[in-house]
Design an enzyme around this catalytic site. Structure first.
Site, PDB file in Angstrom:
ATOM      1  N   HIS A  45       7.855  -5.567 -13.628  1.00  0.00           N
ATOM      2  CA  HIS A  45       8.671  -6.785 -13.613  1.00  0.00           C
ATOM      3  C   HIS A  45       7.913  -7.958 -12.998  1.00  0.00           C
ATOM      4  O   HIS A  45       8.443  -8.676 -12.142  1.00  0.00           O
ATOM      5  CB  HIS A  45       9.963  -6.539 -12.826  1.00  0.00           C
ATOM      6  CG  HIS A  45      10.916  -5.613 -13.496  1.00  0.00           C
ATOM      7  ND1 HIS A  45      11.538  -5.909 -14.690  1.00  0.00           N
ATOM      8  CD2 HIS A  45      11.350  -4.379 -13.140  1.00  0.00           C
ATOM      9  CE1 HIS A  45      12.324  -4.900 -15.037  1.00  0.00           C
ATOM     10  NE2 HIS A  45      12.228  -3.962 -14.128  1.00  0.00           N
ATOM     11  N   GLU A 147      16.224   5.927 -11.528  1.00  0.00           N
ATOM     12  CA  GLU A 147      16.964   4.665 -11.585  1.00  0.00           C
ATOM     13  C   GLU A 147      17.908   4.603 -12.786  1.00  0.00           C
ATOM     14  O   GLU A 147      18.204   3.516 -13.290  1.00  0.00           O
ATOM     15  CB  GLU A 147      15.980   3.493 -11.604  1.00  0.00           C
ATOM     16  CG  GLU A 147      14.871   3.620 -12.629  1.00  0.00           C
ATOM     17  CD  GLU A 147      13.866   2.488 -12.562  1.00  0.00           C
ATOM     18  OE1 GLU A 147      14.183   1.427 -11.984  1.00  0.00           O
ATOM     19  OE2 GLU A 147      12.756   2.656 -13.088  1.00  0.00           O
ATOM     20  N   ASP A 173      18.723  -0.885 -11.168  1.00  0.00           N
ATOM     21  CA  ASP A 173      18.822  -0.329 -12.521  1.00  0.00           C
ATOM     22  C   ASP A 173      19.834   0.814 -12.575  1.00  0.00           C
ATOM     23  O   ASP A 173      20.521   0.999 -13.584  1.00  0.00           O
ATOM     24  CB  ASP A 173      17.456   0.150 -13.006  1.00  0.00           C
ATOM     25  CG  ASP A 173      16.624  -0.979 -13.588  1.00  0.00           C
ATOM     26  OD1 ASP A 173      17.107  -2.122 -13.593  1.00  0.00           O
ATOM     27  OD2 ASP A 173      15.499  -0.723 -14.040  1.00  0.00           O
TER      28      ASP A 173
END
Length: 249
Positions: A45, A147, A173
């Site tokens: 990310h 996650e 997540d």
């Protein structure tokens, strides 16, 4: 660094880290001098390129361990990331034992796995090839990220796959996969996170989690987490700037 960090992780010491997302070696260098045990260098990310990741590790000068989160559980990415000479790797969105086996196969040199042998920074550009090949499999830290609610359902079988070092929980997540996006303090999310932690600890697996601030990290430490990532480099920047402006105005 890798050997010492791995030993400390296996002993379930409290290891405080932070997430690195900015393509700025000076920021990482400055943070590395504060006493963090490890950095979570994020390629999933962030805009970080592999070249910049390697420069960040060089800038930190061995002051803390560097674990890189690859963009995906992909053998090509795993191979290239490990060749940077990082201390370990974080594998996102692990959901099944089959995915764990795939990751381990990619992380380890033969005969335990099928990682390709090449010349890179990890082997001192070829100057320590034999030594690195002999010890890499036992020294590299391999962290699985849980996650997704599907991973939680498969957690027992995931943990039963031998060869990885720790599990880190991704609360954001995970909340999204439960239909509660961003609600990491929702009772249902909190309950699932606690169940993952307890399952890991009961199996003797070091477990970690991401927190956004010091209070979250303190709570995680008291709850038995050992691999704790607190804050993000960009968040430290804007939070202090925001606080400064508020104090002035």
């Amino acid at each position: 660094m890798a050997i010492n960090f791995k030993q400390r992780l296996n002993q379930k010491e409290t290891l405080i880290g932070s997430v690195i997302t900015l393509p700025c070696t000076e920021t990482a260098e400055a943070l590395s001098q504060l006493g963090f045990d490890w950095f979570w260098i994020d390629m999933e990310h962030s805009p970080l390129s592999l070249e910049k990741v390697q420069l960040i590790m060089q800038a930190t000068g061995g002051r803390c361990a560097n674990l890189i989160r690859v963009p995906w559980n992909d053998s090509v990415w795993i191979k290239r990331v490990l060749d940077t000479g990082c201390d370990g790797i974080i594998l996102p969105q692990i959901k099944t034992p089959q995915e764990v086996k795939y990751a381990l196969e990619a992380c380890l040199y033969p005969p335990q796995g099928s990682r390709s042998l090449g010349v890179a920074r990890a082997q001192n550009y070829g100057m320590s090839l034999p030594e690195y090949f002999k010890t890499a499999n036992e020294n590299i830290v391999i962290v699985l990220q849980i996650e997704h609610i599907d991973a939680v359902k498969n957690l027992e079988s995931i943990i039963d796959v031998p060869g990885f070092d720790a599990i880190v929980i991704g609360p954001f997540d995970l909340s999204g996969s439960m239909g509660l996006t961003g609600q990491v303090n929702h009772p249902d999310v909190v309950k699932v996170i606690a169940s993952v932690k307890e399952t890991c600890l009961n199996k003797g697996i070091p477990v970690g989690i991401f927190t956004t601030d010091s209070q979250g990290a303190i709570s995680a430490k008291e709850a038995g987490y050992s691999l704790i990532a607190v804050g993000v480099d960009s968040m430290y920047l804007w939070k202090l700037a925001k606080q400064t402006l508020e104090e002035i105005n």
